[in-house]
Motif scaffolding. Structure first.
Motif, PDB file in Angstrom:
ATOM      1  N   ILE A   6       5.465 -35.323  33.392  1.00  0.00           N
ATOM      2  CA  ILE A   6       4.528 -35.758  32.362  1.00  0.00           C
ATOM      3  C   ILE A   6       4.004 -37.158  32.658  1.00  0.00           C
ATOM      4  CG2 ILE A   6       6.249 -36.761  30.799  1.00  0.00           C
ATOM      5  CD1 ILE A   6       4.639 -35.450  28.494  1.00  0.00           C
ATOM      6  N   ARG A   7       4.816 -37.978  33.329  1.00  0.00           N
ATOM      7  CA  ARG A   7       4.357 -39.318  33.710  1.00  0.00           C
ATOM      8  C   ARG A   7       3.357 -39.232  34.856  1.00  0.00           C
ATOM      9  NH1 ARG A   7       9.908 -41.950  35.033  1.00  0.00           N
ATOM     10  NH2 ARG A   7       8.666 -43.788  35.547  1.00  0.00           N
ATOM     11  N   VAL A   8       3.595 -38.326  35.784  1.00  0.00           N
ATOM     12  CA  VAL A   8       2.651 -38.115  36.877  1.00  0.00           C
ATOM     13  C   VAL A   8       1.314 -37.621  36.326  1.00  0.00           C
ATOM     14  CG1 VAL A   8       2.148 -36.742  38.941  1.00  0.00           C
ATOM     15  CG2 VAL A   8       4.453 -37.659  38.582  1.00  0.00           C
ATOM     16  N   ALA A   9       1.385 -36.685  35.383  1.00  0.00           N
ATOM     17  CA  ALA A   9       0.165 -36.149  34.774  1.00  0.00           C
ATOM     18  C   ALA A   9      -0.616 -37.241  34.061  1.00  0.00           C
ATOM     19  CB  ALA A   9       0.519 -35.033  33.791  1.00  0.00           C
ATOM     20  N   ALA A  10       0.079 -38.123  33.345  1.00  0.00           N
ATOM     21  CA  ALA A  10      -0.593 -39.206  32.630  1.00  0.00           C
ATOM     22  C   ALA A  10      -1.295 -40.145  33.595  1.00  0.00           C
ATOM     23  CB  ALA A  10       0.424 -39.980  31.788  1.00  0.00           C
ATOM     24  N   LEU A  11      -0.624 -40.507  34.678  1.00  0.00           N
ATOM     25  CA  LEU A  11      -1.228 -41.402  35.669  1.00  0.00           C
ATOM     26  C   LEU A  11      -2.425 -40.749  36.339  1.00  0.00           C
ATOM     27  CD1 LEU A  11      -1.063 -44.093  37.140  1.00  0.00           C
ATOM     28  CD2 LEU A  11       0.522 -43.054  38.779  1.00  0.00           C
ATOM     29  N   ALA A  12      -2.330 -39.457  36.625  1.00  0.00           N
ATOM     30  CA  ALA A  12      -3.430 -38.737  37.269  1.00  0.00           C
ATOM     31  C   ALA A  12      -4.660 -38.668  36.359  1.00  0.00           C
ATOM     32  CB  ALA A  12      -2.981 -37.323  37.644  1.00  0.00           C
ATOM     33  N   GLN A  13      -4.429 -38.428  35.069  1.00  0.00           N
ATOM     34  CA  GLN A  13      -5.551 -38.372  34.133  1.00  0.00           C
ATOM     35  C   GLN A  13      -6.249 -39.716  34.044  1.00  0.00           C
ATOM     36  OE1 GLN A  13      -6.589 -35.317  32.312  1.00  0.00           O
ATOM     37  NE2 GLN A  13      -5.442 -34.815  34.140  1.00  0.00           N
ATOM     38  N   ALA A  14      -5.473 -40.781  33.967  1.00  0.00           N
ATOM     39  CA  ALA A  14      -6.053 -42.125  33.894  1.00  0.00           C
ATOM     40  C   ALA A  14      -6.799 -42.468  35.185  1.00  0.00           C
ATOM     41  CB  ALA A  14      -4.956 -43.148  33.632  1.00  0.00           C
ATOM     42  N   ALA A  15      -6.257 -42.044  36.318  1.00  0.00           N
ATOM     43  CA  ALA A  15      -6.889 -42.350  37.607  1.00  0.00           C
ATOM     44  C   ALA A  15      -8.247 -41.678  37.750  1.00  0.00           C
ATOM     45  CB  ALA A  15      -5.962 -41.909  38.748  1.00  0.00           C
ATOM     46  N   GLY A  16      -8.402 -40.502  37.145  1.00  0.00           N
ATOM     47  CA  GLY A  16      -9.669 -39.787  37.267  1.00  0.00           C
ATOM     48  C   GLY A  16     -10.730 -40.238  36.285  1.00  0.00           C
ATOM     49  N   LEU A  17     -10.355 -41.044  35.290  1.00  0.00           N
ATOM     50  CA  LEU A  17     -11.295 -41.452  34.249  1.00  0.00           C
ATOM     51  C   LEU A  17     -12.495 -42.249  34.786  1.00  0.00           C
ATOM     52  CD1 LEU A  17     -12.064 -41.441  31.306  1.00  0.00           C
ATOM     53  CD2 LEU A  17     -10.458 -43.324  30.904  1.00  0.00           C
ATOM     54  N   PRO A  18     -12.292 -43.262  35.643  1.00  0.00           N
ATOM     55  CA  PRO A  18     -13.452 -43.993  36.169  1.00  0.00           C
ATOM     56  C   PRO A  18     -14.407 -43.097  36.960  1.00  0.00           C
ATOM     57  CG  PRO A  18     -11.430 -45.222  36.566  1.00  0.00           C
ATOM     58  CD  PRO A  18     -11.021 -43.864  36.111  1.00  0.00           C
ATOM     59  N   VAL A  19     -13.856 -42.150  37.704  1.00  0.00           N
ATOM     60  CA  VAL A  19     -14.691 -41.224  38.476  1.00  0.00           C
ATOM     61  C   VAL A  19     -15.545 -40.385  37.531  1.00  0.00           C
ATOM     62  CG1 VAL A  19     -14.687 -39.341  40.156  1.00  0.00           C
ATOM     63  CG2 VAL A  19     -12.937 -41.140  40.285  1.00  0.00           C
ATOM     64  N   ALA A  20     -14.923 -39.895  36.459  1.00  0.00           N
ATOM     65  CA  ALA A  20     -15.644 -39.082  35.485  1.00  0.00           C
ATOM     66  C   ALA A  20     -16.749 -39.882  34.805  1.00  0.00           C
ATOM     67  CB  ALA A  20     -14.669 -38.538  34.439  1.00  0.00           C
ATOM     68  N   LEU A  21     -16.468 -41.134  34.495  1.00  0.00           N
ATOM     69  CA  LEU A  21     -17.459 -41.978  33.821  1.00  0.00           C
ATOM     70  C   LEU A  21     -18.679 -42.207  34.703  1.00  0.00           C
ATOM     71  CD1 LEU A  21     -18.181 -43.693  31.382  1.00  0.00           C
ATOM     72  CD2 LEU A  21     -16.939 -45.598  32.434  1.00  0.00           C
ATOM     73  N   VAL A  22     -18.460 -42.528  35.955  1.00  0.00           N
ATOM     74  CA  VAL A  22     -19.574 -42.728  36.888  1.00  0.00           C
ATOM     75  C   VAL A  22     -20.396 -41.454  37.014  1.00  0.00           C
ATOM     76  CG1 VAL A  22     -20.173 -43.166  39.308  1.00  0.00           C
ATOM     77  CG2 VAL A  22     -18.435 -44.565  38.180  1.00  0.00           C
ATOM     78  N   LEU A  23     -19.718 -40.330  37.112  1.00  0.00           N
ATOM     79  CA  LEU A  23     -20.399 -39.042  37.242  1.00  0.00           C
ATOM     80  C   LEU A  23     -21.253 -38.741  36.009  1.00  0.00           C
ATOM     81  CD1 LEU A  23     -20.724 -36.306  38.756  1.00  0.00           C
ATOM     82  CD2 LEU A  23     -18.732 -35.514  37.498  1.00  0.00           C
ATOM     83  N   SER A  24     -20.715 -38.999  34.833  1.00  0.00           N
ATOM     84  CA  SER A  24     -21.431 -38.709  33.592  1.00  0.00           C
ATOM     85  C   SER A  24     -22.682 -39.576  33.456  1.00  0.00           C
ATOM     86  CB  SER A  24     -20.510 -38.936  32.386  1.00  0.00           C
ATOM     87  OG  SER A  24     -19.404 -38.065  32.425  1.00  0.00           O
ATOM     88  N   ILE A  25     -22.566 -40.842  33.824  1.00  0.00           N
ATOM     89  CA  ILE A  25     -23.712 -41.748  33.749  1.00  0.00           C
ATOM     90  C   ILE A  25     -24.798 -41.315  34.724  1.00  0.00           C
ATOM     91  CG2 ILE A  25     -24.491 -44.112  34.168  1.00  0.00           C
ATOM     92  CD1 ILE A  25     -21.739 -45.046  33.185  1.00  0.00           C
ATOM     93  N   ALA A  26     -24.390 -40.925  35.915  1.00  0.00           N
ATOM     94  CA  ALA A  26     -25.356 -40.529  36.948  1.00  0.00           C
ATOM     95  C   ALA A  26     -26.048 -39.220  36.598  1.00  0.00           C
ATOM     96  CB  ALA A  26     -24.646 -40.411  38.296  1.00  0.00           C
ATOM     97  N   TYR A  27     -25.311 -38.292  35.987  1.00  0.00           N
ATOM     98  CA  TYR A  27     -25.869 -36.970  35.676  1.00  0.00           C
ATOM     99  C   TYR A  27     -26.805 -37.016  34.481  1.00  0.00           C
ATOM    100  CZ  TYR A  27     -25.872 -31.856  35.356  1.00  0.00           C
ATOM    101  OH  TYR A  27     -26.239 -30.530  35.333  1.00  0.00           O
ATOM    102  N   GLY A  28     -26.491 -37.844  33.486  1.00  0.00           N
ATOM    103  CA  GLY A  28     -27.322 -37.940  32.293  1.00  0.00           C
ATOM    104  C   GLY A  28     -27.092 -36.789  31.324  1.00  0.00           C
ATOM    105  N   TYR A  29     -27.840 -36.805  30.215  1.00  0.00           N
ATOM    106  CA  TYR A  29     -27.712 -35.747  29.218  1.00  0.00           C
ATOM    107  C   TYR A  29     -28.965 -35.709  28.360  1.00  0.00           C
ATOM    108  CZ  TYR A  29     -26.801 -39.329  25.668  1.00  0.00           C
ATOM    109  OH  TYR A  29     -26.907 -40.395  24.814  1.00  0.00           O
ATOM    110  N   GLU A  30     -29.152 -34.592  27.675  1.00  0.00           N
ATOM    111  CA  GLU A  30     -30.280 -34.455  26.762  1.00  0.00           C
ATOM    112  C   GLU A  30     -29.865 -34.763  25.323  1.00  0.00           C
ATOM    113  OE1 GLU A  30     -32.280 -30.714  27.142  1.00  0.00           O
ATOM    114  OE2 GLU A  30     -32.298 -30.801  29.332  1.00  0.00           O
ATOM    115  N   ARG A  31     -28.742 -34.186  24.918  1.00  0.00           N
ATOM    116  CA  ARG A  31     -28.260 -34.400  23.549  1.00  0.00           C
ATOM    117  C   ARG A  31     -26.764 -34.128  23.485  1.00  0.00           C
ATOM    118  NH1 ARG A  31     -27.527 -31.043  19.023  1.00  0.00           N
ATOM    119  NH2 ARG A  31     -27.752 -32.121  17.011  1.00  0.00           N
TER     120      ARG A  31
END
Length: 282
Positions: free
Chosen positions: A30-55
């Motif tokens: 569960i500690r490994v899972a928590a660290l992995a989720q946190a590690a992927g957050l910056p990648v997800a944020l960059v991806l979301s900003i680059a992809y954009g959205y309509e609503r």
């Protein structure tokens, strides 16, 4: 296109699960899972900003957070099970369980799978039973398949199934922001659960940090095609094809860790993978 997107997700998830399971042999899952989720957050944020959205609607945000909480609990159970038992057995059991729930959801919503899929559901249940009661290979007695391990794998699969269902409710107008929102929810959930359920909090995770960062990156990369598949195709097809991830996980466990299963367990794993394929034929 739905099947191809879901299969791409399955390959990436399979690699991530192997790394996470391997790291869970050193630190609490569960500690490994928590660290992995946190590690992927910056990648997800960059991806979301680059992809954009309509609503991005209120329901989209709600379903994104719900999917994140579900996958967080699932990953905690999943990595814990892989840390205690054979990765090559835990992954198929979780995958089969995770595939059954979305299929049931799709049936309620009016999707009608064919005879092959119905046969697959029956085989899936039998596979879980076989793997649960089969004796382990003596060479891997230290990571034997116990009822507790199977129970954790089934529980993980149930939460993965909920994740598929919740994620399928998100509209295409939301872009990739659901990936970031899901990651925020999963990170917060695991960051809360890990210290409460394990001793030492997040101390001593430095040796597994590289694995956790690899898991985080692969998971984010896998979530993108999965979201597109669930938005564009039948939930039953997308979720079950995405559940083929144990193929990659089992292959890596055999090649890297040289895990061997008893013949009965191997038969159960083969049935589990065959069940996923049959269900995908709906």
């Amino acid at each position: 296109m739905t099947a191809l997107l879901a299969l791409a997700s399955a390959v990436l998830v399979g690699g991530a699960d192997f790394l996470g399971g391997f790291a869970s042999r050193t630190a609490a899952g569960i500690r490994v899972a928590a660290l992995a989720q946190a590690a992927g957050l910056p990648v997800a944020l960059v991806l979301s900003i680059a992809y954009g959205y309509e609503r991005l609607s209120g329901p989209d945000v709600t379903w994104s957070f719900a999917s994140g909480a579900a996958v967080a609990v699932g990953l905690g159970c999943f990595y814990t099970a892989m840390g205690r038992g054979l990765i090559s057995v835990v992954a198929p059991v979780a995958a089969v369980t995770g595939a059954l729930l979305p299929v049931g959801y799709a049936l309620v919503r009016g999707e009608r799978p064919g005879l092959a899929a119905l046969a697959g559901i029956g085989i899936a249940l039998a596979a879980v039973a076989v793997i649960s009661i089969a004796p382990s290979d003596p060479a891997h007695a230290h990571v034997a398949v116990t009822p507790a391990v199977v129970g954790l794998a089934v529980l993980a699969g149930a939460f993965f199934g909920l994740f598929y269902v919740f994620f399928s409710r998100i509209s295409a107008d939301a872009g990739m922001w659901p990936v970031t929102l899901e990651r925020i929810a999963s990170t917060c959930t695991l960051a809360t659960l890990a210290p409460a359920l394990t001793r030492g909090g997040f101390a001593g995770l430095r040796p597994v940090a590289p694995f956790a960062f690899g898991v985080g990156a692969l998971e984010v990369a896998a979530t993108v095609p999965l979201l597109l598949a669930l938005q564009r195709g039948p939930v039953a097809i997308a979720s079950v094809m995405a559940s083929l991830y144990p193929v990659m996980t089992v292959l890596l466990a055999g090649i890297v860790l040289r895990e061997r299963m008893s013949r009965m367990q191997l038969a159960g794993v083969v049935c589990a993978l065959a069940a996923v394929v049959l269900i995908s034929a709906s």
